[in-house]
Design a protein around this motif. Structure first.
Motif, short mmCIF file in Angstrom:
data_model
loop_
_atom_site.label_atom_id
_atom_site.label_comp_id
_atom_site.label_asym_id
_atom_site.label_seq_id
_atom_site.Cartn_x
_atom_site.Cartn_y
_atom_site.Cartn_z
N LYS A 1 -38.14 28.39 -23.48
CA LYS A 1 -38.28 27.58 -24.90
C LYS A 1 -36.98 28.00 -25.61
CE LYS A 1 -43.26 27.91 -24.86
NZ LYS A 1 -44.35 27.38 -25.30
N VAL A 2 -36.35 27.00 -26.08
CA VAL A 2 -35.14 27.17 -26.64
C VAL A 2 -35.37 26.27 -28.02
CG1 VAL A 2 -33.56 27.61 -24.87
CG2 VAL A 2 -33.83 25.50 -25.41
N PHE A 3 -34.61 26.80 -28.99
CA PHE A 3 -34.57 26.07 -30.34
C PHE A 3 -33.41 25.24 -30.23
CE2 PHE A 3 -32.75 25.97 -34.92
CZ PHE A 3 -33.90 25.10 -35.31
N GLY A 4 -33.83 23.91 -30.50
CA GLY A 4 -32.57 22.88 -30.43
C GLY A 4 -32.77 21.87 -29.54
N ARG A 5 -31.66 21.19 -28.86
CA ARG A 5 -31.62 20.14 -28.01
C ARG A 5 -31.78 20.58 -26.72
NH1 ARG A 5 -29.68 15.18 -30.86
NH2 ARG A 5 -29.42 15.77 -32.85
N GLU A 6 -32.25 19.46 -25.83
CA GLU A 6 -32.25 19.69 -24.29
C GLU A 6 -30.84 19.75 -23.96
OE1 GLU A 6 -34.88 16.94 -22.27
OE2 GLU A 6 -36.61 17.75 -23.38
N ASN A 7 -30.47 20.44 -22.81
CA ASN A 7 -29.31 20.56 -22.18
C ASN A 7 -29.40 20.48 -20.68
OD1 ASN A 7 -26.84 21.12 -20.91
ND2 ASN A 7 -26.17 22.32 -22.83
N PRO A 8 -29.69 19.54 -20.07
CA PRO A 8 -30.19 19.42 -18.62
C PRO A 8 -29.25 20.04 -17.67
CG PRO A 8 -30.51 17.03 -19.53
CD PRO A 8 -30.02 17.84 -20.71
N GLU A 9 -28.07 20.37 -18.01
CA GLU A 9 -26.84 20.86 -16.96
C GLU A 9 -27.15 22.23 -16.83
OE1 GLU A 9 -22.35 21.25 -16.22
OE2 GLU A 9 -23.00 19.61 -17.29
N ALA A 10 -27.29 22.73 -18.45
CA ALA A 10 -27.53 24.21 -18.59
C ALA A 10 -28.71 24.61 -18.12
CB ALA A 10 -27.36 24.42 -20.03
N PHE A 11 -29.69 23.73 -18.24
CA PHE A 11 -31.22 24.12 -17.60
C PHE A 11 -31.27 24.15 -16.26
CE2 PHE A 11 -33.65 22.42 -21.74
CZ PHE A 11 -33.10 23.13 -22.21
N ASN A 12 -30.29 23.41 -15.63
CA ASN A 12 -30.48 23.28 -14.11
C ASN A 12 -29.73 24.76 -13.88
OD1 ASN A 12 -30.61 22.19 -11.40
ND2 ASN A 12 -28.48 22.18 -11.57
N ASN A 13 -28.45 25.25 -14.31
CA ASN A 13 -27.83 26.27 -13.98
C ASN A 13 -28.92 27.54 -14.22
OD1 ASN A 13 -25.55 24.89 -13.44
ND2 ASN A 13 -24.57 25.32 -15.31
N LEU A 14 -29.51 27.67 -15.38
CA LEU A 14 -30.52 28.53 -15.63
C LEU A 14 -31.60 28.78 -14.60
CD1 LEU A 14 -31.08 31.03 -17.27
CD2 LEU A 14 -32.37 29.62 -18.69
N THR A 15 -32.04 27.52 -14.20
CA THR A 15 -33.17 27.52 -13.07
C THR A 15 -32.40 28.29 -11.71
OG1 THR A 15 -34.32 25.52 -14.11
CG2 THR A 15 -34.62 26.12 -11.60
N GLY A 16 -31.26 28.23 -11.48
CA GLY A 16 -30.75 28.80 -10.49
C GLY A 16 -30.77 30.04 -10.43
N GLU A 17 -30.44 30.65 -11.66
CA GLU A 17 -30.21 32.10 -12.01
C GLU A 17 -31.54 32.75 -12.08
OE1 GLU A 17 -28.12 35.57 -12.09
OE2 GLU A 17 -27.32 33.55 -11.46
N ILE A 18 -32.57 32.03 -12.82
CA ILE A 18 -33.80 32.72 -12.86
C ILE A 18 -34.50 32.92 -11.55
CG2 ILE A 18 -36.31 32.15 -13.62
CD1 ILE A 18 -35.16 31.12 -16.26
N THR A 19 -34.40 31.77 -10.79
CA THR A 19 -34.77 31.72 -9.10
C THR A 19 -34.46 32.73 -8.49
OG1 THR A 19 -35.17 29.29 -9.36
CG2 THR A 19 -35.13 30.52 -7.23
N LYS A 20 -33.19 33.13 -8.55
CA LYS A 20 -32.43 34.31 -8.00
C LYS A 20 -32.73 35.46 -8.47
CE LYS A 20 -27.66 36.35 -7.54
NZ LYS A 20 -26.37 36.03 -7.63
N ILE A 21 -33.01 35.80 -9.53
CA ILE A 21 -33.51 36.97 -10.25
C ILE A 21 -34.89 37.46 -9.90
CG2 ILE A 21 -34.20 38.10 -12.69
CD1 ILE A 21 -31.76 36.53 -13.79
N PHE A 22 -35.92 36.26 -9.97
CA PHE A 22 -37.31 36.76 -9.65
C PHE A 22 -37.30 36.79 -7.88
CE2 PHE A 22 -37.88 35.69 -13.83
CZ PHE A 22 -39.31 36.37 -14.15
N ASN A 23 -36.39 36.11 -7.18
CA ASN A 23 -36.37 36.52 -5.68
C ASN A 23 -35.93 37.97 -5.58
OD1 ASN A 23 -34.40 36.00 -3.17
ND2 ASN A 23 -36.42 35.42 -2.96
#
Length: 114
Positions: free
Chosen positions: A65-87
């Motif tokens: 959850k983030v305060f502010g507007r959506e940022n699909p490109e940044a969210f996509n990059n973060l998904t990749g990093e979150i997935t890597k971290i939890f893996n």
């Protein structure tokens, strides 16, 4: 004012929790204007999750959850990093991790809304 909460079907040791917290703190900077300074994290382990009707493999559901507007490109990059971290930290396969994003217009802190 970001928040990353996770529900995982495995036990998290204190050492793993610290590593997750540290790495998520670094990863949140992938969203412009966000930093560990304002990041809140939460971890629920041994959570009863089922994916495809099965719970025999480790599973994770992560909310960002983030305060502010959506940022699909940044969210996509973060998904990749979150997935890597939890893996890497909890051995949860990337195809058993869901990441949900929510941009929030109203966020309260320190007795008032921003």
């Amino acid at each position: 004012m970001p928040y990353i909460g996770s529900k995982v079907s495995v036990k998290i040791t204190p050492e793993q929790e610290n590593e997750l917290k540290t790495r998520l703190g670094q990863a949140i900077a992938l969203i412009p204007g966000k930093s560990e300074q304002w990041l809140m994290t939460g971890f629920e382990d041994n959570y009863h999750l089922y994916f495809r009707g099965d719970n025999s493999s480790p599973i994770a559901f992560i909310e960002v959850k983030v305060f502010g507007r959506e940022n699909p490109e940044a969210f996509n990059n973060l998904t990749g990093e979150i997935t890597k971290i939890f893996n890497e930290v909890l051995s949860i396969a990337p195809d058993h991790i869901y990441v949900k994003y929510e941009a929030v217009a109203n966020w309260g802190w320190n007795g008032a809304n921003l």
